[in-house]
Motif scaffolding. Structure first.
Motif, PDB file in Angstrom:
ATOM      1  N   ILE A 434       0.861  -1.182   0.000  1.00  9.00           N
ATOM      2  CA  ILE A 434       0.000   0.000   0.000  1.00  9.00           C
ATOM      3  C   ILE A 434       0.893   1.227   0.000  1.00  9.00           C
ATOM      4  CG2 ILE A 434      -1.723   1.320   1.278  1.00  9.00           C
ATOM      5  CD1 ILE A 434      -2.817  -1.237   2.387  1.00  9.00           C
ATOM      6  N   LEU A 435       0.550   2.186  -0.834  1.00 10.17           N
ATOM      7  CA  LEU A 435       1.307   3.432  -0.912  1.00 10.17           C
ATOM      8  C   LEU A 435       0.354   4.606  -0.700  1.00 10.17           C
ATOM      9  CD1 LEU A 435       2.224   1.423  -3.545  1.00 10.17           C
ATOM     10  CD2 LEU A 435       4.192   2.955  -3.380  1.00 10.17           C
ATOM     11  N   PHE A 436       0.875   5.681  -0.138  1.00 11.62           N
ATOM     12  CA  PHE A 436       0.043   6.823   0.254  1.00 11.62           C
ATOM     13  C   PHE A 436       0.648   8.102  -0.298  1.00 11.62           C
ATOM     14  CE2 PHE A 436      -0.868   9.883   3.941  1.00 11.62           C
ATOM     15  CZ  PHE A 436      -2.064  10.316   3.388  1.00 11.62           C
ATOM     16  N   GLU A 437      -0.184   8.872  -1.012  1.00 13.63           N
ATOM     17  CA  GLU A 437       0.220  10.199  -1.486  1.00 13.63           C
ATOM     18  C   GLU A 437      -0.520  11.232  -0.634  1.00 13.63           C
ATOM     19  OE1 GLU A 437       0.048  13.155  -2.527  1.00 13.63           O
ATOM     20  OE2 GLU A 437       1.872  13.388  -3.682  1.00 13.63           O
ATOM     21  N   PRO A 438       0.172  11.897   0.306  1.00 15.89           N
ATOM     22  CA  PRO A 438      -0.524  12.720   1.295  1.00 15.89           C
ATOM     23  C   PRO A 438      -1.161  13.990   0.748  1.00 15.89           C
ATOM     24  CG  PRO A 438       1.864  12.894   1.561  1.00 15.89           C
ATOM     25  CD  PRO A 438       1.632  11.830   0.559  1.00 15.89           C
ATOM     26  N   LYS A 439      -0.572  14.609  -0.281  1.00 12.45           N
ATOM     27  CA  LYS A 439      -1.136  15.865  -0.771  1.00 12.45           C
ATOM     28  C   LYS A 439      -2.358  15.623  -1.645  1.00 12.45           C
ATOM     29  CE  LYS A 439       2.704  19.099  -0.478  1.00 12.45           C
ATOM     30  NZ  LYS A 439       3.566  20.048  -1.225  1.00 12.45           N
ATOM     31  N   GLU A 440      -2.292  14.582  -2.462  1.00 13.99           N
ATOM     32  CA  GLU A 440      -3.427  14.288  -3.338  1.00 13.99           C
ATOM     33  C   GLU A 440      -4.448  13.373  -2.658  1.00 13.99           C
ATOM     34  OE1 GLU A 440      -2.636  13.844  -7.652  1.00 13.99           O
ATOM     35  OE2 GLU A 440      -0.572  13.540  -7.001  1.00 13.99           O
ATOM     36  N   ARG A 441      -4.088  12.889  -1.472  1.00 14.96           N
ATOM     37  CA  ARG A 441      -4.978  12.028  -0.696  1.00 14.96           C
ATOM     38  C   ARG A 441      -5.404  10.798  -1.504  1.00 14.96           C
ATOM     39  NH1 ARG A 441      -6.351  17.206   0.557  1.00 14.96           N
ATOM     40  NH2 ARG A 441      -8.208  17.295  -0.742  1.00 14.96           N
ATOM     41  N   LEU A 442      -4.373  10.102  -1.988  1.00 16.84           N
ATOM     42  CA  LEU A 442      -4.583   8.905  -2.790  1.00 16.84           C
ATOM     43  C   LEU A 442      -3.891   7.720  -2.126  1.00 16.84           C
ATOM     44  CD1 LEU A 442      -3.825  10.272  -6.391  1.00 16.84           C
ATOM     45  CD2 LEU A 442      -6.071   9.950  -5.341  1.00 16.84           C
ATOM     46  N   LEU A 443      -4.491   6.537  -2.285  1.00 19.51           N
ATOM     47  CA  LEU A 443      -3.852   5.281  -1.922  1.00 19.51           C
ATOM     48  C   LEU A 443      -3.649   4.471  -3.196  1.00 19.51           C
ATOM     49  CD1 LEU A 443      -5.859   4.137   1.250  1.00 19.51           C
ATOM     50  CD2 LEU A 443      -3.633   5.257   1.182  1.00 19.51           C
ATOM     51  N   ALA A 444      -2.510   3.798  -3.266  1.00 23.26           N
ATOM     52  CA  ALA A 444      -2.242   2.932  -4.409  1.00 23.26           C
ATOM     53  C   ALA A 444      -1.884   1.543  -3.904  1.00 23.26           C
ATOM     54  CB  ALA A 444      -1.107   3.495  -5.256  1.00 23.26           C
ATOM     55  N   VAL A 445      -2.267   0.540  -4.668  1.00 20.97           N
ATOM     56  CA  VAL A 445      -1.934  -0.842  -4.342  1.00 20.97           C
ATOM     57  C   VAL A 445      -1.219  -1.434  -5.544  1.00 20.97           C
ATOM     58  CG1 VAL A 445      -2.821  -3.094  -3.671  1.00 20.97           C
ATOM     59  CG2 VAL A 445      -3.975  -1.040  -2.889  1.00 20.97           C
ATOM     60  N   ARG A 446      -0.060  -2.038  -5.284  1.00 23.75           N
ATOM     61  CA  ARG A 446       0.679  -2.694  -6.358  1.00 23.75           C
ATOM     62  C   ARG A 446       1.186  -4.045  -5.873  1.00 23.75           C
ATOM     63  NH1 ARG A 446       6.519   0.490  -6.958  1.00 23.75           N
ATOM     64  NH2 ARG A 446       7.400  -0.165  -4.947  1.00 23.75           N
ATOM     65  N   LYS A 447       1.555  -4.905  -6.810  1.00 25.15           N
ATOM     66  CA  LYS A 447       2.028  -6.237  -6.475  1.00 25.15           C
ATOM     67  C   LYS A 447       3.326  -6.160  -5.671  1.00 25.15           C
ATOM     68  CE  LYS A 447       0.234  -8.172 -10.808  1.00 25.15           C
ATOM     69  NZ  LYS A 447       0.605  -8.877 -12.061  1.00 25.15           N
ATOM     70  N   SER A 448       3.520  -7.156  -4.830  1.00 26.56           N
ATOM     71  CA  SER A 448       4.766  -7.246  -4.075  1.00 26.56           C
ATOM     72  C   SER A 448       5.130  -8.712  -3.906  1.00 26.56           C
ATOM     73  CB  SER A 448       4.625  -6.545  -2.723  1.00 26.56           C
ATOM     74  OG  SER A 448       5.880  -6.443  -2.076  1.00 26.56           O
ATOM     75  N   PHE A 449       6.005  -9.010  -2.991  1.00 19.57           N
ATOM     76  CA  PHE A 449       6.484 -10.374  -2.833  1.00 19.57           C
ATOM     77  C   PHE A 449       6.790 -10.643  -1.356  1.00 19.57           C
ATOM     78  CE2 PHE A 449       9.928  -7.499  -3.782  1.00 19.57           C
ATOM     79  CZ  PHE A 449      10.874  -7.777  -2.800  1.00 19.57           C
ATOM     80  N   LYS A 450       6.746 -11.904  -0.984  1.00 20.57           N
ATOM     81  CA  LYS A 450       7.041 -12.298   0.385  1.00 20.57           C
ATOM     82  C   LYS A 450       8.486 -11.945   0.719  1.00 20.57           C
ATOM     83  CE  LYS A 450       6.817 -16.287   3.500  1.00 20.57           C
ATOM     84  NZ  LYS A 450       6.501 -17.748   3.585  1.00 20.57           N
ATOM     85  N   GLY A 451       8.687 -11.384   1.886  1.00 17.14           N
ATOM     86  CA  GLY A 451      10.031 -10.970   2.286  1.00 17.14           C
ATOM     87  C   GLY A 451      10.251  -9.488   2.189  1.00 17.14           C
ATOM     88  N   ASN A 452       9.433  -8.813   1.384  1.00 17.77           N
ATOM     89  CA  ASN A 452       9.495  -7.349   1.321  1.00 17.77           C
ATOM     90  C   ASN A 452       8.950  -6.799   2.649  1.00 17.77           C
ATOM     91  OD1 ASN A 452       9.060  -4.613   0.883  1.00 17.77           O
ATOM     92  ND2 ASN A 452       8.305  -4.899  -1.205  1.00 17.77           N
ATOM     93  N   PRO A 453       9.720  -5.957   3.351  1.00 16.76           N
ATOM     94  CA  PRO A 453       9.248  -5.484   4.668  1.00 16.76           C
ATOM     95  C   PRO A 453       7.937  -4.722   4.625  1.00 16.76           C
ATOM     96  CG  PRO A 453      11.189  -4.260   3.920  1.00 16.76           C
ATOM     97  CD  PRO A 453      11.042  -5.415   3.005  1.00 16.76           C
ATOM     98  N   PHE A 454       7.554  -4.192   3.463  1.00 15.24           N
ATOM     99  CA  PHE A 454       6.305  -3.443   3.360  1.00 15.24           C
ATOM    100  C   PHE A 454       5.161  -4.283   2.793  1.00 15.24           C
ATOM    101  CE2 PHE A 454       9.564  -0.173   3.322  1.00 15.24           C
ATOM    102  CZ  PHE A 454       9.071   0.721   4.255  1.00 15.24           C
TER     103      PHE A 454
END
Length: 597
Positions: A434-454
């Motif tokens: 999950i990613l957050f853009e604070p000024k535009e007040r947007l959330l984004a979701v993109r693929k990731s992988f096991k082991g990535n701390p986020f």
């Protein structure tokens, strides 16, 4: 009452056969110094501090009573009871005093000698209570106060004893006030109390007193480093025990969680001094309490050479607070931001970590995408999309046309849930970010992988969506959007896809508030979700097309077909603490484990 009754009373008052009555006189109270009285005598002496002068006074008192009792042939010495370095305003910790009272109750003592009331007790209640308890014993135990010349065995002693005990207590109160003022002045002038501390030795000729002992400092740096990268107190203690490190100024090699905690909590390891962290509210019981604004505190940075950087010390305290509040264990995640592509300025979110607020996310976003003002101020102008005048037309609100095929994200309390459409739109990855853009007040979701701390797992083994805890991020989100804690909020997502890249973006400004309503059906009832759209939407499909503000980011998704969605993330400067810690561990831990330093 008639006159005859009164006359009878007068006759009885004159007495009856008084000359024949025999009086058996009470045994007179023997004077303590009467040589005919055989007494078992104890003495009590006390000094209130343990400096050299008071130690001398302590020894003199003991010698004096030994000689005094020896001079009286009718006195048998029981014991000289003495407390050293103990205050007289409380009975707590006065071990010898307690033993003397116990011996008196067991019938071993007839007389207690003491210099003065202030030596015996400066607390009025304690003093009077003990004296009365001793007098009630069988046989009663007397106390003789030499300075005041009071023998508690005499009937006239209690009034004077009460008065003098009050004066003794007030004297103690006055001394306590003077001591408090003296400490305040001492700290205000920078004359801090600097006891020997693990990692430092004392040089009394230096104003700052502390000199780093490098061999001990290496151990302390390693403790902080391990804590910053995620070790718990117990885990650090176990490692230090295996390595055989010294743990304190006495040279002990005993490690446990409390030893580690005390090292981490002490600000003096970073060169800083905070004076008056604890205080004693009452001079009567001497109980120490934490100073939570009850007294002035005195803080001086860079008072002496530091063993660890002050930033690392502050960082470790932040970790401690987060673990206590949210049960979050592990290091503080770095504020990590995307620096290129369509997601430039988006900050990665650790859903569990509660330590970042809106300003932190804003700082991280501006670290690579610095800009001023609110980015949600773009409006369609006449002529932008059509030569026709669209004034009066409304831009249809997507929330009115949601279906089960629309990607959605629902927030409920401190948990979040992605529907199956979201999972399908990203082609069923097991892990996402999950990613957050604070000024535009947007959330984004993109693929990731096991082991990535986020990364976090958002699907079950059956491929269904999982309700996940997001306590770390929810507080920031609810405060930013001014959401009501009693409602759920559902976001409808927009999928972008092109050149093997997929992403879902959710616009926080389009959150749909939901509440539960119970519908009674007689024998059963249903619980259904009710949306709480503004009453405006009862008569409109959306806002006027020329009045609707939109995110330029969403516009760019449609404009471009390649966005560099998988651009690498970069840490902001906040990651320097963990870099310091990892450097310490890498440079020392392996060598120390092998026995070398």
């Amino acid at each position: 009452m008639d006159s005859s009754e009164k006359e009878k009373i007068r006759i009885r008052a004159k007495g009856y056969r008084k000359e024949e009555i025999q009086v058996i006189r009470a045994t007179p109270v023997e004077d303590v110094f009467n040589p005919s009285a055989r007494l078992r005598v104890a003495a009590y002496c006390r000094v209130s501090t343990d400096n050299d002068e008071q130690v001398t006074s302590y020894e003199l008192q003991k010698n004096y009573y030994e000689e005094l009792i020896a001079k009286h042939d009718n006195w048998d010495l029981v014991e000289i009871y003495a407390d050293e370095g103990i205050s007289g305003t409380s009975l707590n910790h006065r071990v010898s005093f307690a033993k003397m009272i116990e011996d008196a109750k067991e019938g071993k003592i007839d007389l207690i000698l003491t210099k003065s009331i202030s030596r015996f007790a400066r607390n009025v209640v304690d003093c009077i209570t003990i004296i009365r308890d001793l007098k009630r014993l069988n046989p009663p135990v007397r106390v003789f106060f030499e300075t005041e010349n009071i023998d508690t065995g005499k009937s006239d002693s209690e009034v004077m004893l009460n008065l003098l005990a009050i004066f003794a207590q007030e004297e103690s109160h006055t001394k306590s006030e003077i001591m408090t003022w003296s400490i305040h002045q001492r700290f205000a002038s920078g004359n801090f109390i600097t006891p020997r501390l693990f990692g430092y030795q004392i040089d009394r000729d230096k104003p700052d007193r502390y000199i780093v002992i490098e061999e001990e400092a290496k151990v302390i740096r390693l403790v902080y480093a391990m804590y910053v990268v995620g070790y718990r107190y117990k885990e650090i203690a176990e490692q230090m025990s295996k390595l055989g490190f010294v743990s304190n100024i006495r040279g002990d090699r005993k490690w446990n969680a409390n030893v580690v905690r005390n090292i981490i909590d002490n600000e003096r390891r970073c060169g800083k001094i905070i004076a008056w962290k604890t205080y004693t509210p009452s001079y009567l019981d001497h109980k120490i309490k934490k100073n939570n604004g009850n007294r002035d505190q005195f803080v001086l940075d860079d008072h002496h050479d530091s063993i660890v950087p002050q930033e690392v010390y502050e960082y470790s305290l932040k970790i401690k607070r987060m673990r206590k509040i949210s049960r979050y264990f592990g290091p503080i995640p770095p504020l990590t931001v995307i620096n290129e592509g369509i997601l430039r300025g988006f900050v990665l979110v650790d859903p569990r970590y509660p330590g970042f607020n809106y300003e932190n996310y804003l700082f991280a976003s501006d670290y690579v995408a610095n800009s001023d003002g609110d980015k949600r101020n773009h409006q369609i102008r006449k002529g932008d999309v059509s030569n026709f005048d669209l004034d009066g037309y409304e831009k249809a609100d997507a929330r009115l046309f949601v279906t089960r095929f629309t990607p959605s994200l629902t927030f409920k309390g401190n948990r979040l849930y992605f529907n199956k459409a979201s999972i399908d739109k990203l082609n069923n990855p097991e892990y996402v970010e999950i990613l957050f853009e604070p000024k535009e007040r947007l959330l984004a979701v993109r693929k990731s992988f096991k082991g990535n701390p986020f990364a976090f797992k958002w699907v079950s083994n059956e491929g269904k969506g999982i309700t996940k805890s997001c306590s770390g991020f929810m507080l920031t989100l609810y405060e930013l959007m001014k959401w009501n804690d009693n409602y759920q909020y559902r976001l409808s997502g927009t999928k972008g896809e092109g050149s093997d890249e997929s992403i879902i973006i959710f616009d926080l400004d389009t959150a749909l508030p939901l509440t539960k309503k119970i519908i009674d059906k007689g024998e059963t009832y249903d619980k259904v979700s009710i949306n709480l759209l503004d009453e405006y939407y009862a008569y409109h499909y959306g806002k006027n097309i020329y009045e609707d503000a939109y995110s330029m980011r969403l516009y760019l998704l449609d404009l471009f077909k390649s966005w560099d969605v998988n651009t690498a993330k970069v840490p902001t400067e906040a990651d320097s603490y963990t870099s310091w810690a990892k450097g310490i561990i890498n440079s020392h831990l392996s060598a120390l484990a092998e026995g070398g330093q």
